[in-house]
Design a protein around this motif. Structure first.
Motif, PDB file in Angstrom:
ATOM      1  N   VAL A 199       0.841  -1.196   0.000  1.00  0.00           N
ATOM      2  CA  VAL A 199       0.000   0.000   0.000  1.00  0.00           C
ATOM      3  C   VAL A 199       0.876   1.246   0.000  1.00  0.00           C
ATOM      4  CG1 VAL A 199      -1.881   1.210   1.162  1.00  0.00           C
ATOM      5  CG2 VAL A 199      -1.714  -1.277   1.368  1.00  0.00           C
ATOM      6  N   GLU A 200       0.591   2.163  -0.915  1.00  0.00           N
ATOM      7  CA  GLU A 200       1.345   3.417  -0.931  1.00  0.00           C
ATOM      8  C   GLU A 200       0.414   4.592  -1.189  1.00  0.00           C
ATOM      9  OE1 GLU A 200       1.963   2.551  -4.706  1.00  0.00           O
ATOM     10  OE2 GLU A 200       1.510   0.635  -3.767  1.00  0.00           O
ATOM     11  N   GLY A 201       0.857   5.764  -0.728  1.00  0.00           N
ATOM     12  CA  GLY A 201       0.179   7.008  -1.060  1.00  0.00           C
ATOM     13  C   GLY A 201      -0.700   7.573   0.047  1.00  0.00           C
ATOM     14  N   THR A 202      -0.832   8.883   0.046  1.00  0.00           N
ATOM     15  CA  THR A 202      -1.623   9.566   1.074  1.00  0.00           C
ATOM     16  C   THR A 202      -3.097   9.222   0.994  1.00  0.00           C
ATOM     17  OG1 THR A 202      -1.777  11.502  -0.386  1.00  0.00           O
ATOM     18  CG2 THR A 202      -0.009  11.500   1.240  1.00  0.00           C
ATOM     19  N   THR A 203      -3.571   8.854  -0.184  1.00  0.00           N
ATOM     20  CA  THR A 203      -4.994   8.521  -0.310  1.00  0.00           C
ATOM     21  C   THR A 203      -5.354   7.267   0.473  1.00  0.00           C
ATOM     22  OG1 THR A 203      -4.590   7.240  -2.340  1.00  0.00           O
ATOM     23  CG2 THR A 203      -5.156   9.574  -2.587  1.00  0.00           C
ATOM     24  N   LYS A 204      -4.356   6.441   0.807  1.00  0.00           N
ATOM     25  CA  LYS A 204      -4.606   5.207   1.554  1.00  0.00           C
ATOM     26  C   LYS A 204      -4.489   5.409   3.069  1.00  0.00           C
ATOM     27  CE  LYS A 204      -4.736   3.056  -2.427  1.00  0.00           C
ATOM     28  NZ  LYS A 204      -3.781   2.005  -2.804  1.00  0.00           N
ATOM     29  N   ALA A 205      -3.999   6.569   3.494  1.00  0.00           N
ATOM     30  CA  ALA A 205      -3.745   6.795   4.919  1.00  0.00           C
ATOM     31  C   ALA A 205      -4.997   6.633   5.791  1.00  0.00           C
ATOM     32  CB  ALA A 205      -3.105   8.165   5.125  1.00  0.00           C
ATOM     33  N   PRO A 206      -6.140   7.217   5.436  1.00  0.00           N
ATOM     34  CA  PRO A 206      -7.322   7.068   6.296  1.00  0.00           C
ATOM     35  C   PRO A 206      -7.771   5.620   6.469  1.00  0.00           C
ATOM     36  CG  PRO A 206      -7.604   8.909   4.783  1.00  0.00           C
ATOM     37  CD  PRO A 206      -6.387   8.154   4.317  1.00  0.00           C
ATOM     38  N   VAL A 207      -7.821   4.862   5.358  1.00  0.00           N
ATOM     39  CA  VAL A 207      -8.298   3.490   5.472  1.00  0.00           C
ATOM     40  C   VAL A 207      -7.291   2.619   6.217  1.00  0.00           C
ATOM     41  CG1 VAL A 207      -7.358   2.622   3.278  1.00  0.00           C
ATOM     42  CG2 VAL A 207      -9.432   1.609   4.235  1.00  0.00           C
ATOM     43  N   LEU A 208      -6.004   2.902   6.060  1.00  0.00           N
ATOM     44  CA  LEU A 208      -4.999   2.140   6.790  1.00  0.00           C
ATOM     45  C   LEU A 208      -5.129   2.385   8.289  1.00  0.00           C
ATOM     46  CD1 LEU A 208      -2.933   0.204   5.609  1.00  0.00           C
ATOM     47  CD2 LEU A 208      -1.177   1.932   5.944  1.00  0.00           C
ATOM     48  N   CYS A 209      -5.458   3.618   8.641  1.00  0.00           N
ATOM     49  CA  CYS A 209      -5.680   3.946  10.045  1.00  0.00           C
ATOM     50  C   CYS A 209      -6.852   3.143  10.603  1.00  0.00           C
ATOM     51  CB  CYS A 209      -5.934   5.447  10.181  1.00  0.00           C
ATOM     52  SG  CYS A 209      -6.148   6.012  11.879  1.00  0.00           S
ATOM     53  N   THR A 210      -7.931   3.054   9.842  1.00  0.00           N
ATOM     54  CA  THR A 210      -9.097   2.283  10.285  1.00  0.00           C
ATOM     55  C   THR A 210      -8.774   0.804  10.404  1.00  0.00           C
ATOM     56  OG1 THR A 210     -10.584   3.864   9.204  1.00  0.00           O
ATOM     57  CG2 THR A 210     -11.500   1.709   9.759  1.00  0.00           C
ATOM     58  N   ILE A 211      -8.043   0.275   9.442  1.00  0.00           N
ATOM     59  CA  ILE A 211      -7.689  -1.149   9.463  1.00  0.00           C
ATOM     60  C   ILE A 211      -6.898  -1.491  10.716  1.00  0.00           C
ATOM     61  CG2 ILE A 211      -6.256  -2.902   8.336  1.00  0.00           C
ATOM     62  CD1 ILE A 211      -7.032  -1.511   5.655  1.00  0.00           C
ATOM     63  N   MET A 212      -5.920  -0.669  11.037  1.00  0.00           N
ATOM     64  CA  MET A 212      -5.014  -0.978  12.134  1.00  0.00           C
ATOM     65  C   MET A 212      -5.584  -0.618  13.503  1.00  0.00           C
ATOM     66  SD  MET A 212      -2.535  -2.431  10.676  1.00  0.00           S
ATOM     67  CE  MET A 212      -1.929  -2.624   8.986  1.00  0.00           C
ATOM     68  N   GLU A 213      -6.367   0.460  13.570  1.00  0.00           N
ATOM     69  CA  GLU A 213      -6.820   0.948  14.873  1.00  0.00           C
ATOM     70  C   GLU A 213      -8.257   0.577  15.213  1.00  0.00           C
ATOM     71  OE1 GLU A 213      -6.071   5.116  15.231  1.00  0.00           O
ATOM     72  OE2 GLU A 213      -3.927   4.938  14.817  1.00  0.00           O
ATOM     73  N   ARG A 214      -9.043   0.226  14.196  1.00  0.00           N
ATOM     74  CA  ARG A 214     -10.450  -0.107  14.452  1.00  0.00           C
ATOM     75  C   ARG A 214     -10.836  -1.426  13.795  1.00  0.00           C
ATOM     76  NH1 ARG A 214     -14.034   3.738  15.919  1.00  0.00           N
ATOM     77  NH2 ARG A 214     -15.300   1.877  16.278  1.00  0.00           N
ATOM     78  N   PRO A 215     -10.283  -2.549  14.280  1.00  0.00           N
ATOM     79  CA  PRO A 215     -10.643  -3.840  13.690  1.00  0.00           C
ATOM     80  C   PRO A 215     -12.119  -4.162  13.836  1.00  0.00           C
ATOM     81  CG  PRO A 215      -9.445  -4.149  15.739  1.00  0.00           C
ATOM     82  CD  PRO A 215      -9.345  -2.700  15.408  1.00  0.00           C
ATOM     83  N   ASP A 216     -12.773  -3.527  14.815  1.00  0.00           N
ATOM     84  CA  ASP A 216     -14.203  -3.763  15.025  1.00  0.00           C
ATOM     85  C   ASP A 216     -15.038  -3.288  13.845  1.00  0.00           C
ATOM     86  OD1 ASP A 216     -13.142  -1.243  16.278  1.00  0.00           O
ATOM     87  OD2 ASP A 216     -15.275  -0.744  16.294  1.00  0.00           O
ATOM     88  N   LYS A 217     -14.458  -2.468  12.967  1.00  0.00           N
ATOM     89  CA  LYS A 217     -15.177  -2.018  11.780  1.00  0.00           C
ATOM     90  C   LYS A 217     -15.337  -3.141  10.760  1.00  0.00           C
ATOM     91  CE  LYS A 217     -15.722   2.445  12.671  1.00  0.00           C
ATOM     92  NZ  LYS A 217     -17.058   3.098  12.706  1.00  0.00           N
ATOM     93  N   GLY A 218     -14.542  -4.173  10.907  1.00  0.00           N
ATOM     94  CA  GLY A 218     -14.695  -5.353  10.050  1.00  0.00           C
ATOM     95  C   GLY A 218     -14.307  -5.161   8.607  1.00  0.00           C
ATOM     96  N   LEU A 219     -13.361  -4.259   8.346  1.00  0.00           N
ATOM     97  CA  LEU A 219     -12.887  -4.125   6.977  1.00  0.00           C
ATOM     98  C   LEU A 219     -12.191  -5.415   6.545  1.00  0.00           C
ATOM     99  CD1 LEU A 219     -11.465  -0.479   6.845  1.00  0.00           C
ATOM    100  CD2 LEU A 219     -13.679  -1.317   6.053  1.00  0.00           C
ATOM    101  N   PRO A 220     -12.250  -5.753   5.248  1.00  0.00           N
ATOM    102  CA  PRO A 220     -11.666  -7.018   4.783  1.00  0.00           C
ATOM    103  C   PRO A 220     -10.230  -7.239   5.232  1.00  0.00           C
ATOM    104  CG  PRO A 220     -12.960  -6.029   3.041  1.00  0.00           C
ATOM    105  CD  PRO A 220     -12.941  -5.033   4.150  1.00  0.00           C
ATOM    106  N   ALA A 221      -9.391  -6.211   5.165  1.00  0.00           N
ATOM    107  CA  ALA A 221      -7.997  -6.383   5.568  1.00  0.00           C
ATOM    108  C   ALA A 221      -7.884  -6.672   7.055  1.00  0.00           C
ATOM    109  CB  ALA A 221      -7.185  -5.138   5.209  1.00  0.00           C
ATOM    110  N   SER A 222      -8.749  -6.069   7.864  1.00  0.00           N
ATOM    111  CA  SER A 222      -8.734  -6.349   9.306  1.00  0.00           C
ATOM    112  C   SER A 222      -9.094  -7.803   9.576  1.00  0.00           C
ATOM    113  CB  SER A 222      -9.711  -5.425  10.037  1.00  0.00           C
ATOM    114  OG  SER A 222      -9.339  -4.067   9.920  1.00  0.00           O
ATOM    115  N   ILE A 223     -10.062  -8.308   8.830  1.00  0.00           N
ATOM    116  CA  ILE A 223     -10.469  -9.708   8.974  1.00  0.00           C
ATOM    117  C   ILE A 223      -9.307 -10.628   8.618  1.00  0.00           C
ATOM    118  CG2 ILE A 223     -11.998 -11.497   8.041  1.00  0.00           C
ATOM    119  CD1 ILE A 223     -14.118  -9.287   7.666  1.00  0.00           C
ATOM    120  N   ILE A 224      -8.618 -10.310   7.531  1.00  0.00           N
ATOM    121  CA  ILE A 224      -7.483 -11.132   7.112  1.00  0.00           C
ATOM    122  C   ILE A 224      -6.353 -11.028   8.123  1.00  0.00           C
ATOM    123  CG2 ILE A 224      -5.726 -11.415   5.310  1.00  0.00           C
ATOM    124  CD1 ILE A 224      -7.916 -10.471   3.305  1.00  0.00           C
ATOM    125  N   ASN A 225      -6.110  -9.833   8.651  1.00  0.00           N
ATOM    126  CA  ASN A 225      -5.099  -9.661   9.703  1.00  0.00           C
ATOM    127  C   ASN A 225      -5.335 -10.608  10.865  1.00  0.00           C
ATOM    128  OD1 ASN A 225      -3.392  -7.722   8.634  1.00  0.00           O
ATOM    129  ND2 ASN A 225      -4.465  -6.005   9.582  1.00  0.00           N
TER     130      ASN A 225
END
Length: 325
Positions: free
Chosen positions: A263-289
């Motif tokens: 993953v690269e670029g500033t456009t990915k920063a918000p979603v990466l923050c959600t993936i790492m800090e809010r796994p309860d949101k159930g984003l696909p990457a969080s589930i895989i993590n």
């Protein structure tokens, strides 16, 4: 904060991401192709010892009885069986493949940058599958296979040989379910043609992550995230981008020896923050993590990880040797 903390490797520039991802790929390749290497060497040494004994017997003139001849025939047969066994093992060794699955998007630029200037890639030993595909003609800019062919496959020097590549069946673009079923048959042929296996096991799966949080073609809150049995799932009316797609299922992705997000670029920063800090949101990457804990690594640039706090960024240790062309 995610309960299953993945390895996160951060780099100041795109080139650093590409170089590290290439090193990971080559390391995974070498591991896949060198399995049981020590065992084969030991068997070869044993076989050499047997051959030395036989040669000594052949060079010695002695008188033996019929019973001893029968015994010697038995030994000869045993040696012959041992040689046959070694031939089979060597053939199995030569038939080993590196099985990798890739997605599309910006990941293809990373692979282009990182792989094409290396000379330690055994392209002719690769089996390349797609983590997902948009159901469009291969000449469309939206086709993962089409773009991979343009940016990567067509640029592999002939001297390295060519990989086996497994795209979708282009004649099934109008039927997502049939296309997914057909690609699952392709996977079965590649991973379970002789054995019954519950899930395919890729040596490595490479994924990106879109700003809306979808991974491969697994979208947030989509029913495909709940699929537990199918290897490949159809996606109809996707909430963004191309509407009809297919994707590897979550269980297949999480069953791989290694999963790497790039993953690269500033456009990915918000979603990466959600993936790492809010796994309860159930984003696909969080589930895989969570489900593939211990076999996950993230390769990001500093811009993509800029919004995440409380995450330890690691220094990537290069393990594959490469001579630059």
């Amino acid at each position: 904060m995610t309960t299953a903390v993945p390895l996160i490797y951060s780099f100041p520039e795109f080139s650093g991401v590409a170089e590290a991802v290439a090193d990971l790929i080559v390391t995974a390749q070498n591991k896949a192709l060198n399995k049981s290497h020590d065992e084969i060497n030991n068997n070869n040494n044993n076989n050499n010892n047997n051959n030395s004994t036989t040669n000594l017997q052949d060079s010695t003139s002695i008188i033996i009885s019929d019973n001893e001849i029968d015994h010697m025939d038995s030994i000869s047969m045993s040696n012959s069986q041992s040689v046959s066994s070694q031939i089979r093992k060597k053939k199995k060794e030569s038939n080993k493949r590196f099985k990798i699955s890739i997605s599309g998007g910006s990941l293809l630029n990373v692979l282009n940058e990182g792989l094409l200037n290396r000379d330690d890639i055994k392209w002719d030993k690769w089996d390349i599958y797609f983590a997902d595909e948009r159901l469009v003609p291969f000449d469309s800019i939206d086709s993962n296979f089409g773009q991979a062919k343009l940016k990567l496959f067509d640029k592999i020097p002939d001297k390295f040989g060519k990989p086996n590549i497994y795209p979708i069946n282009q004649s099934l673009l109008n039927d997502p379910q049939e296309c997914a079923d057909d690609y699952e048959k392709t996977l079965i042929k590649g991973f379970a043609s002789k054995d019954s296996v519950k899930l395919p096991m890729f040596d490595l799966i490479l994924l990106g992550c879109a700003p809306d949080g979808h991974v491969a073609s697994l979208f947030p809150n989509h029913e495909t995230l709940r699929e537990n049995y199918a290897w490949c799932v159809p996606v109809e009316n996707a909430p963004s981008g191309q509407k009809n797609r297919i994707s590897l299922s979550v269980p297949v992705i999480c069953h791989a020896h290694m999963v790497a997000f790039v993953v690269e670029g500033t456009t990915k920063a918000p979603v990466l923050c959600t993936i790492m800090e809010r796994p309860d949101k159930g984003l696909p990457a969080s589930i895989i993590n969570e489900k593939a804990a211990g076999r996950i690594a993230w390769f990001v640039d500093d811009d993509a990880i800029s919004d995440v706090v409380g995450i330890t960024k690691r220094r990537y240790k290069f393990t594959a040797q490469s001579n630059r062309n």
